[in-house]
Enzyme design. Structure first.
Site, short mmCIF file in Angstrom:
data_model
loop_
_atom_site.label_atom_id
_atom_site.label_comp_id
_atom_site.label_asym_id
_atom_site.label_seq_id
_atom_site.Cartn_x
_atom_site.Cartn_y
_atom_site.Cartn_z
N GLY A 147 9.26 -42.48 -12.63
CA GLY A 147 7.82 -42.77 -11.94
C GLY A 147 7.86 -42.01 -10.40
O GLY A 147 8.15 -42.79 -9.50
N THR A 148 7.60 -40.89 -10.41
CA THR A 148 7.81 -40.21 -9.18
C THR A 148 6.71 -40.54 -8.12
O THR A 148 6.82 -40.13 -6.87
CB THR A 148 7.87 -38.60 -9.27
OG1 THR A 148 6.83 -38.03 -10.34
CG2 THR A 148 9.18 -38.25 -9.86
N GLU A 158 11.84 -46.05 -10.53
CA GLU A 158 10.79 -45.80 -9.49
C GLU A 158 11.29 -46.24 -7.98
O GLU A 158 10.84 -45.82 -7.17
CB GLU A 158 9.81 -46.75 -9.92
CG GLU A 158 8.89 -46.29 -10.99
CD GLU A 158 8.19 -47.63 -11.09
OE1 GLU A 158 6.83 -47.50 -10.85
OE2 GLU A 158 8.41 -48.71 -11.85
N LYS A 196 0.84 -1.25 0.07
CA LYS A 196 0.12 0.01 -0.12
C LYS A 196 0.82 1.34 -0.11
O LYS A 196 0.68 2.12 -0.87
CB LYS A 196 -0.92 -0.18 1.12
CG LYS A 196 -1.89 1.03 1.22
CD LYS A 196 -2.83 0.87 2.48
CE LYS A 196 -3.83 -0.10 2.47
NZ LYS A 196 -4.04 -1.12 3.59
N MET A 206 -4.78 -7.77 9.26
CA MET A 206 -3.98 -6.87 10.13
C MET A 206 -5.06 -5.64 10.40
O MET A 206 -6.22 -5.52 9.81
CB MET A 206 -2.62 -6.45 9.66
CG MET A 206 -1.78 -7.63 10.00
SD MET A 206 -0.10 -7.23 9.42
CE MET A 206 -0.35 -6.62 7.76
N ASP A 252 5.65 -43.61 -7.28
CA ASP A 252 6.43 -44.75 -6.42
C ASP A 252 7.73 -44.17 -5.75
O ASP A 252 8.09 -44.54 -4.66
CB ASP A 252 6.62 -45.88 -7.18
CG ASP A 252 5.39 -46.82 -7.40
OD1 ASP A 252 4.32 -46.48 -6.87
OD2 ASP A 252 5.48 -47.80 -7.73
N CYS A 259 6.75 -39.39 -15.48
CA CYS A 259 5.27 -39.81 -15.75
C CYS A 259 4.20 -40.28 -14.37
O CYS A 259 3.56 -40.68 -14.49
CB CYS A 259 5.25 -41.17 -16.46
SG CYS A 259 6.10 -42.49 -15.95
N TYR A 279 11.21 -34.55 -21.28
CA TYR A 279 9.81 -34.19 -21.48
C TYR A 279 8.97 -34.50 -20.05
O TYR A 279 9.90 -35.20 -19.29
CB TYR A 279 8.79 -34.85 -22.42
CG TYR A 279 8.99 -36.39 -22.26
CD1 TYR A 279 7.99 -37.22 -21.29
CD2 TYR A 279 9.92 -37.17 -22.61
CE1 TYR A 279 7.95 -38.34 -21.04
CE2 TYR A 279 9.83 -38.42 -22.39
CZ TYR A 279 9.06 -39.21 -21.60
OH TYR A 279 9.00 -40.39 -21.29
#
Lengths: 894, 894
Positions: free
Chosen positions: B777-778, B756, B26, B107, B780, B842, B862
């Site tokens: 394989g994120t 994985e 502000k 606030m 697992d 993936c 990718y």
């Protein structure tokens, strides 16, 4: 021209002990003995390099190899005054394999090579023994045809058998010379029929074919298998040694024998040998005649005996180790055929190492390297008397063979549940607990039993892990044992064994036997203690024990533990008086009810800790706060369901059960290993850890008051985030400092964490900002790094090991490249944040020699293992240090 | 002397937009507007640095702060020609908080400061409005006492209430001036009573106390909570702005309003504002009067209107973004009170960004950075009409509130099992599947349903994960929904909902509502496509989709997928005609029977793959071989047990069931997540993978024959050892090359692996020697790195998030320091062995913006995500690249 052939004979050899990789064990030691002036039949060795060229070239002899071989044969003939193929004085040779490490019985040998239809008559004349000569020839045709031409022995043996039947005799020696002569003709017909070629009469051709066959035997199925099991590289290959034959069966001044320079059972310093006059080595092996005491030799041929013992002594001093020798006496002349380091029992290994040091033959480090740490199991556990065990098996008393999960030998009455095990054991009976599988509820029963047998599970199943920890003999995964708990029997090997029947369990072989087998108790001699004392002086890696009770702690200390690296507090929750309170705590509807139940557990825990502190006076004790998920303390859902369906009419009971069932259901987890346990439990139900920390510190204060020196290390399990670590550190410290202030006793203590989840290792620098020590829980870390549930791994791990997809069971031997990499990262990052960070390991790997070596290499402060593993860890740690120093000295001098 | 106070007024300010951290949002924008020559009431801002000193010194005012404040007040008085406390022309000020980021309502603010028993009369005289003056004073006492002295508002309100009752009036405006004057006396009595001190009449004292109170309001409970939720650091603190009061309620030439420079709902370029003549901002907020259309202002005061729109335009151009402004008109003079970037819908965000680029206000990169990727959910899914939704809630139709698991809005008839969902959907009905939890068997039903509700499970439960993948609206863990499958009802919010009843499910809020709520369908405008096109031009990270069917593949392509990153072949096993064959395969007693069953699956799989290949003509398709454990395809044991107990007499049936039960029992696992699945299954039962590889390659050949460009990437799941990788590569290649040779069609294909298990990342260099691509394989990997079972994590994860032990759910947002560290290690080591290694992700993280940015940073090739996430991933990838470039440019210029 590459030198492929190394000659030895007439007191001079081209090879030596140092050329083991090139000449193989047998070849290099024959050369070494020749150079030492010891009487060895002359011969020559074709190198492993020749093997490598031959193999690489698709079984084509490398250039000049045959020329070098025939040249060596000429030297041999010249020295012996005999000629290969000479019809009068035919030289006979043996063709033997020999890799750089001994692979007993895995590869091929051809003896008496050089015999043919003509030379056999020369041999008969020279030895004045027609029968002997024809028997040699018959055997040679069999052996050669089998090894070289691939004809099954049975194709020959059936003719021998037929002859014996026709003659009405029972044993081979009863078959007369003429019949043997006839058989050599028949045998040659068999060869022509099976191989499509006549039996080669030309000795040179025999030799060439035999050498090729021995080369090829490196790839025999059994040899490949052996190498896989023992981790021997496939490209080492074998050397081939061709040596003049000598005969121990040419009359009363001939003979053959084997001997050890010390007693291989006890290590006692005396010539321990067997001798057979007028015999060949084969006869000893075939068990046709019983060997005589070596004193017979002393009596018959005192000079030869004197010569033999002098040579034995000399060889031992030369090799600085106990030797196993083979010798033959041919017409009063002694020949050494082999020498090698003698196999020995663990007890003997220790005694020999200690004695050789005392005799100033070797230094202490060499002595320490002479004993394989894992062999100490033999010394530390009872074992079955071999003969009685064999008798039992021969008598059909083998019920099943499972996986040897925890070493030792136990005899006792079969029981099928933990309660009965405790009950009967209290009544003074020795019991064996037999179950389909065990769970934490069985722990008291396992403790009470002499041994444990399960029909399911692998070496890392609950039963196995707990048994190893307790030092109890245990066999798991005995699939043939079908337990019928209701009828209280098990079926195995076609028999029904009832509760109360006596069985014997061999945790070192996996055998389960009916009735009692004679047991030998271990003796820990003075040498053993002295030896381990040397190990302690040498090692820099600390050795602690995993122990959950004062008794375990005392045992651990006795075995040399320098502290406790892991007290599993949950084991204290399973005893009969406590489990109802634990369940009350779990069933509590709110925090107040939970606190009330927890408060009842406090005095028990305090007593437990006090007992351990007193046992470990002056040494650190690492206590892990509650780790398993709560449902482990409740009955199984299926058991409840079954009970419920049986409770037809009694509504009250059903209602009570329904409440428990609902709780069990609500606590059920899809993957308990990855569930609500460890500090996750401690954080969501702070009452439990609060009580445990209070109990630890109150016990520490009480012990201090009794003059006991205490230094508790409070360990947070399953930490994975810095938030957890900070919160647990803060709350633990608050309770601990509170108790100390309350009781006014100053007790030094540490707060640290287990590193069990991969993430903890990766963020170790953050954790070490608060954690004052790390302990790698490599059991769980292995499960998570591989993604293997140790309860389920039996479905594929045996297959993996069998196919060589894994070099070893990662739950037994630490996986250095995967799990070990996380350990390395964890230590590096942890010490980056806190250079003096104390780091230990408390998984099952802490007592496994290769894993201990790894722990030394990554600079851990200590390893912690089951009390019974402590001596193994102490020796392994010493060897790790010695090996590291040798490697760095080797590198420095290179 | 440290400068704590920054003045603004009379067209000049000491601060600017650049000083946001020091002056708060502000304060800095008021300074900026002042410098731009825009009419802003004069004032000054006390810095966050002053706050920091004050806070650090335990609420002691830092040296010289008060002097600088009074000096600034003097400047203010001089400029305004009024004085604080002057009985004739009293200066009144507001005291406002302002952090560097907006924390609306968190606030405190004090208005009309400077009023006291004397100045109130001056104000009355000046404004010629007695009632106004006394009302201001009454309100000031209330507000000041509440904020500064901590006296509850109710302590004052009760007196006002009493007065109204006595006077027989209903609303505040009806209370006359005299009564208000009397109340200010009463109020001062209340202050004296509650605070023990008189109400401070001295304006300087009022000011000092108010500033201190605003400083302290940073630590108000609600503010602390807000910061925790929004991840705002606690040490940022607040600035305090003191500004001369202006009044919009001094007659018909006064007024107040708020406005957006563009339509915040659509992004259309027009001044979108509301105005209230003769009113104060408070009146708008309190809802006492309905704001008028801005055209009223245009009509009443055309010049002021013109000035306002000119300023609005100017501010937008200055800030290069759509602005949200507050203004007040006091007796014909316009004052701007605030400007900031305006909040807008996702659709508006896209349109504004595109338009601003077209208007040459911003460049494309800036346009791309203007839209929060996760907000695109709003555009991509249907949503409920806000008003109708509010009405439903107000009408008591809210049944339950669960976790918003997959965004969107759905209306349909309740069904309780998958079969009925399919059946009713086929009949053309819209259905909502309501279950306690879902399992893979429910997938067909989930597909058929408009939305899914479960009473158990978290955001990573089966239901949630599958629903996100399908783009189905889903609410999970709605604990208040008690499903009674047998009676085919659920109870929730005190109501019973029967099968066939209509409910509405809001997957963005978690609300489950009775009856239909009006639904708005998404519209993907031309700007949206253009905007995403820019993102594609900018990004270097590829974007693929996770898709299991040809329909999904087509949808993915439509959303911009550049290939398929994950086909989960097991999803193809669950359909009605296939599951019996799958079960036949599992029940097979030997390899021959298994092969026979597997052969029956081949044509199905081939068709599946052919359809996907055709849909993705010219783009790569990564197909994962069977991953889950076999028991997932069998009925649950407890279900079988229940069926069994119901089958009293029919022995035949019982026998059949017993066989199935035995199989299920034998396949049971303690931790299925860590069990016999992935390539472990492929290795031990080679028939299954053999069939799948054959089906893939036969389909690829068939597609090629149809002129479709195919490049299959065969992916091995759960690899953890180099042995597995080598074996799977070898066997896969053998089958694939066999098919190609058989059919004589050349098809380029790759064989790679999922990463994985943590071990795979650690030994990535070894794996990459054989693997031709990696896909992380994120899901697992997160489970294993943390040791969290995603099926069980609901027991503690909500608690962890709540307590700040974890910054976010690691199953939603990739944990960069733990899991990400393994990803980083895996990529680094993998590319070390194979520099051109193709690397993707993936897991569910592939569509989450922060995770996509991470993937860009670690140089993945990718990301792959659900079709509905593709636009989010495309934009995130572009932003990641822009941000990285900005950071490197920033670093270079620094």
């Amino acid at each position: 021209m590459v030198k492929y052939v190394y000659f030895f004979g007439s007191g001079k050899a081209e090879g030596s002990s140092l050329m083991r990789n090139l000449l193989g064990g047998k070849g290099c030691e024959l050369a070494e003995m020749t150079n030492l002036g010891i009487s060895v039949p002359p011969g020559f060795t074709i190198t492993t390099q020749a093997w490598a060229r031959y193999t690489k070239a698709a079984q084509k002899w490398p250039e000049s190899l045959w020329e070098q071989t025939t040249e060596a044969v000429r030297r041999l003939e010249a020295g012996a005054g005999m000629k290969l193929g000479d019809p009068k004085r035919p030289l006979l040779v043996s063709v033997r394999s020999g890799a750089r490490v001994s692979m007993p019985g895995m590869m091929e040998t051809v003896l008496n090579l050089g015999l043919n239809d003509r030379t056999v008559r020369g041999l008969a004349e020279w030895t004045k023994n027609e029968r002997f000569a024809w028997d040699c020839y018959r055997r040679f045709i069999t052996m050669f045809s089998n090894v070289v031409l691939g004809i099954r022995r049975e194709a020959f043996e059936e003719h021998l058998q037929a002859a014996k039947t026709r003659l009405g005799v029972k044993t081979d020696p009863e078959v007369p010379a003429e019949e043997l002569e006839r058989l050599t003709q028949v045998y040659q017909g068999v060869v022509a029929e099976h191989a499509g070629v006549p039996f080669p009469q030309e000795p040179a051709e025999q030799l060439r074919l035999a050498i090729s066959a021995v080369f090829g035997s490196w790839f025999a199925k059994k040899a490949v298998e052996y190498r896989r099991i023992h981790g021997i590289p496939g490209d080492w290959g074998t050397a081939v040694t061709i040596m003049a034959m000598v005969f121990g069966n040419l009359g009363e001044t001939s003979g053959t024998g084997v001997g050890f320079t010390r007693d291989p059972r006890t290590g006692e310093r005396r010539f321990y040998a067997e001798f057979l006059a007028n015999a060949q080595g084969e006869d000893v092996v075939a068990g046709i005649r019983t060997p005589e005491h070596i004193d017979d030799l002393k009596r018959r041929m005192p000079k030869v005996y004197e010569e033999l013992t002098t040579i034995a002594d000399r060889l031992e001093r030369h090799y600085k180790d106990m030797q196993d020798i083979e010798f033959t006496i041919q017409e009063g002349k002694l020949y050494l055929l082999q020498t090698r380091a003698g196999k020995r029992s663990a007890a003997a290994a220790v005694r020999v190492a200690v004695d050789l040091y005392r005799e100033s033959v070797i230094d202490r480090d060499t002595a320490l390297m002479r004993v394989r740490p894992q062999d100490l199991h033999q010394i530390l556990h009872p074992k079955f008397d071999d003969e009685d065990r064999e008798r039992a098996i021969a008598g059909g008393r083998l019920l099943a063979r499972g996986l040897p999960a925890a070493p030792g030998a136990a005899v006792g009455e079969v029981v099928f549940d933990a309660d009965r095990a405790v009950e009967w054991a209290r009544a003074g009976q020795q019991v064996i607990l037999v179950r389909a599988e065990t769970s934490p509820e069985d722990v008291a029963g396992m403790y009470a039993a002499e041994g444990i047998v399960t029909s399911r599970g692998g070496r890392t199943s609950h039963a196995a892990v707990v048994a190893v920890g307790m030092g109890k003999c245990c066999v798991v995964g005995a699939g043939d044992v079908v337990v019928d708990e209701e009828r209280r029997v098990f079926e195995a090997g076609g028999r029904t064994v009832r509760e109360g029947d006596v069985i014997s369990v061999d945790g070192s072989t996996g055998d389960v036997l009916l009735d009692a087998v004679k047991t030998l108790q271990p003796e820990l001699g003075g040498e053993f203690r002295e030896f381990l004392g040397w190990a302690d002086e040498r090692r820099t890696l600390g050795v602690r024990a995993n122990a959950d009770t004062p008794e375990d702690a005392r045992k651990a200390r006795e075995f040399g533990a320098e502290g406790i690296g892991l007290v599993r507090t949950e084991h204290m929750f399973f005893s009969h008086e406590r489990i109802p309170i634990v369940r009350e705590m779990i069933m509590a509807g709110d925090s107040a009810a939970r606190r009330a139940a927890v408060a009842k557990l406090l005095p028990f825990q305090r007593e437990d800790f006090l007992g351990i502190f007193r046992a470990m006076d002056g040494l650190p004790v690492t206590i892990r706060l509650l780790d398993p998920p709560l449902h482990e303390f409740l009955p199984k859902y299926t058991d409840l369901l079954e009970e419920y369906t049986r409770l037809d009419a009694r509504h009250m009971e059903r209602e009570r059960l329904e409440v428990v069932m609902a709780k069990v259901r609500s606590l059920q987890e899809a993957n308990p290993m990855l569930g609500h346990r460890g500090c996750r439990l401690g954080i969501t139900f702070p009452e439990i850890y609060g009580m445990q920390v209070r109990a630890i510190m109150e016990a520490a204060c009480a012990a201090t008051g009794q003059g006991v020196a205490v230094s508790p290390e409070i360990m947070i399990p399953l930490t994975g985030t810095v938030g957890e670590m900070r919160l647990m550190h803060e709350t633990t410290k608050a309770v601990a400092d509170g108790v100390l202030a309350e009781l006014g006793v100053p007790v030094p203590y540490l707060i640290g964490t287990m590193i069990e989840v991969p993430r903890a290792a990766l963020i170790a620098d953050q954790l070490a900002q608060t954690a004052e020590f790390f302990s790698f829980g490599t059991n769980d870390l292995t499960q998570l790094t591989f993604g293997y549930s140790r309860d389920d791994v039996a479905k594929f791990l045996p297959f993996y090991l069998d196919k060589g997809l894994l070099p070893s069971d990662p739950f037994s031997v630490l996986d250095q490249e995967g799990v070990g990499e996380l350990v390395r990262i964890g230590i590096e990052r942890g010490r980056h944040a806190r250079p003096d960070l104390k780091v230990g390991i408390c998984g099952e790997h802490g007592g496994e020699p290769a894993s201990v070596e790894f722990c030394h290499r990554v600079h851990m402060t200590y390893v912690s293992c089951s009390p019974f593993m402590i001596p193994i860890a102490r020796l392994s740690a010493a060897q790790a240090r010695i090996r590291a120093r040798q490697a760095s000295e080797g590198a420095a001098s290179a």
